[in-house]
Write a protein that holds these residues in place. Structure first.
Motif, PDB file in Angstrom:
ATOM      1  N   PHE A  81      73.881  87.206  90.958  1.00  9.44           N
ATOM      2  CA  PHE A  81      73.717  86.069  90.055  1.00  9.44           C
ATOM      3  C   PHE A  81      72.349  86.226  89.403  1.00  9.44           C
ATOM      4  CE2 PHE A  81      76.960  83.799  92.672  1.00  9.44           C
ATOM      5  CZ  PHE A  81      77.866  83.631  91.636  1.00  9.44           C
TER       6      PHE A  81
ATOM      7  N   THR B 234      71.775  74.349  92.122  1.00  8.38           N
ATOM      8  CA  THR B 234      70.662  73.385  92.218  1.00  8.38           C
ATOM      9  C   THR B 234      69.402  74.055  92.774  1.00  8.38           C
ATOM     10  OG1 THR B 234      71.225  72.727  94.479  1.00  8.38           O
ATOM     11  CG2 THR B 234      72.299  71.519  92.703  1.00  8.38           C
ATOM     12  N   THR B 235      69.536  75.250  93.305  1.00  7.87           N
ATOM     13  CA  THR B 235      68.383  75.922  93.936  1.00  7.87           C
ATOM     14  C   THR B 235      67.918  77.094  93.074  1.00  7.87           C
ATOM     15  OG1 THR B 235      69.785  77.383  95.257  1.00  7.87           O
ATOM     16  CG2 THR B 235      69.218  75.267  96.244  1.00  7.87           C
TER      17      THR B 235
END
Ligand code: SAM
Ligand code: DTB
Ligand code: SF4
Length: 346
Positions: free
Chosen positions: A318, A325-326
């Protein structure tokens, strides 16, 4: 000694050809071994995990090089299209309403915001754009809206992936018709540990969704999280489930638990990073043609361990400074790492 270990490539290739290409969710009962047509027994998987590290890495490299360019990594960018407020109680997840993590719930993102994010990802070199929603399941009222978002990504000539929770079969067909290439739905851990981590759904729910995705003709992206207090045998149990799906997933994200304050798993000790590398290697050996994605938790791994993961057969990440959210290493950091390693990206 197991002939598999003596002659890995021949055994895996002849085995892969004998795998039935239909997926039967009913034959995948939670907690049961896949007694018939099992490609990989728990014992053989355990044997791989227990090998001397250098032998395991060597075998993983052999398998990797038989199927992929070992100096190439695929880039996927992730966007949270609907954050927080999720009714599920997954013990690792900052987006569950059951945990006090400070993540605020948002509404489903609109077309223009998604277009801008997908365009930015494309400009940075990502070839796949993944959209995640903090939903237990996709509701019929949202199918059309999500279909629009998929079309935006396809118009930019990127591969599209979604992770939206459980799907019915008609919903899976609708997403496929909108152009969705991959659906991500993780098994997350071994069946025996599942009930300790999540109580609001059961393992078989996950398998049923994967069955719907398959039958709709989409590529399956399914993996799990390591570092949730499981034993090596239990890590083997997760790989056992994934590798015996028939066919096994085209994409296997291996997440390293991100310890988020407020979640029940935040206090756990860090997993020995070499165990994480072993998990990647075993995923590569047991699922030779899959994209093994080094997923959440890369910030905590550092360059050295990530390099070992690529050596072990990881060939996707990724890419972008945020997961859902992190945090995640930023574009420049990843480019610097690839440049040091001589890795080309696709
Ligand atoms: N709600 C949908 C679902 O659960 O399938 C999609 C989004 S959910 C956040 C996608 C995946 O993120 C989970 O299956 C899990 O593997 C991963 N994940 C969530 N929180 C994580 C954490 N703290 N560390 C590592 N992976 C995590
Ligand atoms: C997957 O296996 N990992 C990604 C993606 N699929 C959706 C999600 C990781 C989430 C990490 C925690 C967060 O950022 O909220
Ligand atoms: Fe909800 Fe998915 Fe997080 Fe579980 S992992 S709480 S289903 S967003």
């Amino acid at each position: 000694m197991n002939s598999m270990v003596d002659s890995p490539l021949q055994a895996q290739m002849s085995e892969a050809q004998s795998v039935p290409m239909t997926f039967h969710p009913k034959s995948h009962q939670a907690g049961e071994a896949h007694a018939q047509n099992e490609r990989w027994s728990l014992e053989r998987i355990q044997h791989l995990f227990d090998m001397p590290f250098n032998d395991l890495m060597h075998q993983a490299q052999e398998v990797h090089r038989a199927h992929f360019n070992a100096n190439e990594v695929q880039l996927s960018t992730l966007l949270s299209i609907k954050t927080g407020g999720c009714p599920e109680d997954c013990g690792y997840c900052p987006q569950s309403v059951h945990h006090e993590t400070g993540v605020e719930a948002t509404k489903l993102m609109g077309v223009e915001e998604v277009r801008a994010a997908a365009l930015e990802a494309k400009q940075h070199g990502a070839s796949r754009f993944c959209m995640g929603a903090a939903w237990r399941e996709l509701h019929d009222r949202d199918v059309e809206k999500v279909a629009e978002l998929i079309k935006v990504v396809k118009d930019l000539e990127m591969e599209a992936c979604c992770t939206l929770g459980m799907l019915t079969e008609p919903q899976a067909h609708a997403l496929k018709d909108a152009g969705l290439d991959y659906y991500n739905h993780n098994l997350d851990t071994t069946p025996e540990l599942y009930g300790d981590i999540i109580t609001t759904r059961v393992y078989e729910d996950r398998l049923n969704t994967l069955g719907s995705v398959r039958r709709a003709g989409m590529n399956v992206c399914s993996g799990g999280i390591v570092g949730m207090g499981e034993s090596r045998a239990q890590r083997g149990g997760l790989i056992h489930q994934l590798a015996n799906l028939s066919p096994y997933p085209e994409s296997v994200p291996i997440n390293h638990l991100v310890h988020v304050e407020g979640t029940p798993l935040s206090h756990l000790e860090d997993l020995d990073p070499l165990e994480f590398v072993r998990t990647i290697a075993v995923a590569r050996i047991t699922m030779p043609t899959t994209r093994v994605r080094l997923s959440a938790g890369r910030q905590a791994l550092g360059d050295g361990i990530q390099a070992l993961c690529f050596l072990a057969g990881a060939n996707s990440i990724f890419y972008g400074d945020k997961l859902l959210t992190t945090g995640n290493p930023n574009w420049a950091l990843d480019q610097a790492l690839f440049s040091k390693l001589g890795i080309q990206t696709t």
